[in-house]
Motif scaffolding. Structure first.
Motif, short mmCIF file in Angstrom:
data_model
loop_
_atom_site.label_atom_id
_atom_site.label_comp_id
_atom_site.label_asym_id
_atom_site.label_seq_id
_atom_site.Cartn_x
_atom_site.Cartn_y
_atom_site.Cartn_z
N ASP A 62 -3.29 2.11 8.46
CA ASP A 62 -2.68 0.85 8.64
C ASP A 62 -1.15 0.55 8.38
N THR A 104 0.75 -1.13 0.03
CA THR A 104 -0.01 -0.06 -0.10
C THR A 104 0.79 1.20 0.19
N ALA A 124 -5.61 8.79 6.89
CA ALA A 124 -6.28 7.45 6.87
C ALA A 124 -7.44 7.53 6.03
N ARG A 125 -6.89 7.48 4.74
CA ARG A 125 -7.96 7.29 3.67
C ARG A 125 -8.19 5.59 3.32
N PRO A 126 -9.64 5.42 3.13
CA PRO A 126 -9.77 4.10 3.00
C PRO A 126 -9.26 3.58 1.92
N VAL A 127 -8.86 2.28 1.82
CA VAL A 127 -8.09 1.44 0.88
C VAL A 127 -9.13 0.22 0.39
N ARG A 128 -9.61 0.47 -0.97
CA ARG A 128 -10.69 -0.55 -1.50
C ARG A 128 -10.06 -1.17 -2.75
N ILE A 138 -7.51 3.98 -3.53
CA ILE A 138 -7.27 4.73 -2.36
C ILE A 138 -7.93 6.02 -2.41
N ASP A 139 -8.81 6.08 -1.57
CA ASP A 139 -9.66 7.35 -1.70
C ASP A 139 -9.01 8.65 -1.95
N ASN A 182 -6.28 -2.11 4.86
CA ASN A 182 -7.86 -1.42 4.67
C ASN A 182 -7.91 -0.01 4.58
N ASN A 183 -6.75 0.59 5.26
CA ASN A 183 -6.71 2.07 5.39
C ASN A 183 -5.33 2.65 5.55
N THR A 184 -4.92 3.85 4.84
CA THR A 184 -3.50 4.21 4.89
C THR A 184 -3.12 4.39 6.15
#
Length: 240
Positions: free
Chosen positions: A211, A105, A154-158, A193-194, A207-209
């Motif tokens: 992390d 990531t 803390a950007r969501p990663v999908r 990555i949002d 799941n989130n930057t």
């Protein structure tokens, strides 16, 4: 032979699963009908772990795609293999997987910070590197500040799937010069990555930057006239 169901594509948080033994390649490894173990590819190292069945355990130190049976995944085990039809439990090394997820990531964040084509990649448990096709000089401090910013954001990663036609209509999504998205399946997996990065990728990610945690650019090298290598490592924990 049936393909191996790739559970890790949909859920990188899954460390274990039940599976059936399909076959064993004498020079390769154990083939299962499903697995949580990621096979080496796209620059990312394969998962390692243990396979259990009826009180017996087999350790696998690597996972890779079968050359003899397209679509099958090999678990390179130690010792005699369980027989086809045996019901087993696959358990991957969670620490190794988490390192791969964090580093992979983080390389996407690097791609957002450095808008150049990528012509080399390696993601391991102890470091990651990306080779960028450019003759521009990079500023290590600026890159570290940029990484820290996106981790703290803390950007969501999908992940999601797009059609091959959608990819053809947006060729700029492909950043890699050395590894192209697989064709022929009708769809391509992309990591989103949002607000930061969107590109085809089959690897495992957090799941989130946030992390990703503390990761740093440890080295910048000029590998060729048009290649700049950036190496990432984990920051040493604060023991004060």
């Amino acid at each position: 032979m049936d393909s191996t169901e790739e559970l890790f594509r949909e859920d990188a948080n899954q460390w274990t699963c039940e599976a059936n033994v399909l076959a064993f390649e004498e020079d390769g490894g154990l083939i299962l009908d499903r697995t949580v173990a990621y096979p080496v590819g796209g620059g990312q190292a394969g998962d390692a772990g243990v396979i259990h069945a009826d009180g017996v355990s087999w350790r696998f130190g690597d996972t890779r795609k079968s050359k003899q049976h397209p679509g099958a995944i090999l678990h390179v085990i130690e010792g005699a293999a369980p027989l086809p039809g045996t019901r087993v439990i696959v358990e991957i090394d969670a620490d190794r997987r988490q390192c791969h997820r964090r580093f992979h990531t983080a390389t996407h964040l690097l791609c957002a910070l450095l808008p150049y084509p990528v012509n080399g990649c390696s993601i391991t448990q102890s470091y990651a590197r990306l080779d960028f096709h450019t003759d521009e000089a990079f500023d290590k401090d600026a890159l570290n500040a940029g990484l820290a910013h996106w981790v703290a954001a803390a950007r969501p990663v999908r992940h999601r799937w797009i059609s091959e036609a959608e990819l053809d209509a947006n060729p700029s999504l492909v950043r890699s010069m050395s590894v192209q998205p697989p064709r022929g399946l009708g769809r391509v997996r992309v990591i989103d990555i949002d607000g930061v990065d969107l590109q085809p990728c089959g690897g495992t990610h957090v799941n989130n930057t946030a992390d990703i945690g503390a990761v740093l650019v440890t080295k910048i090298e000029k590998k060729a006239a048009k290649t700049r290598r950036v190496v990432l490592g984990f920051a040493a924990p604060d023991v004060t």
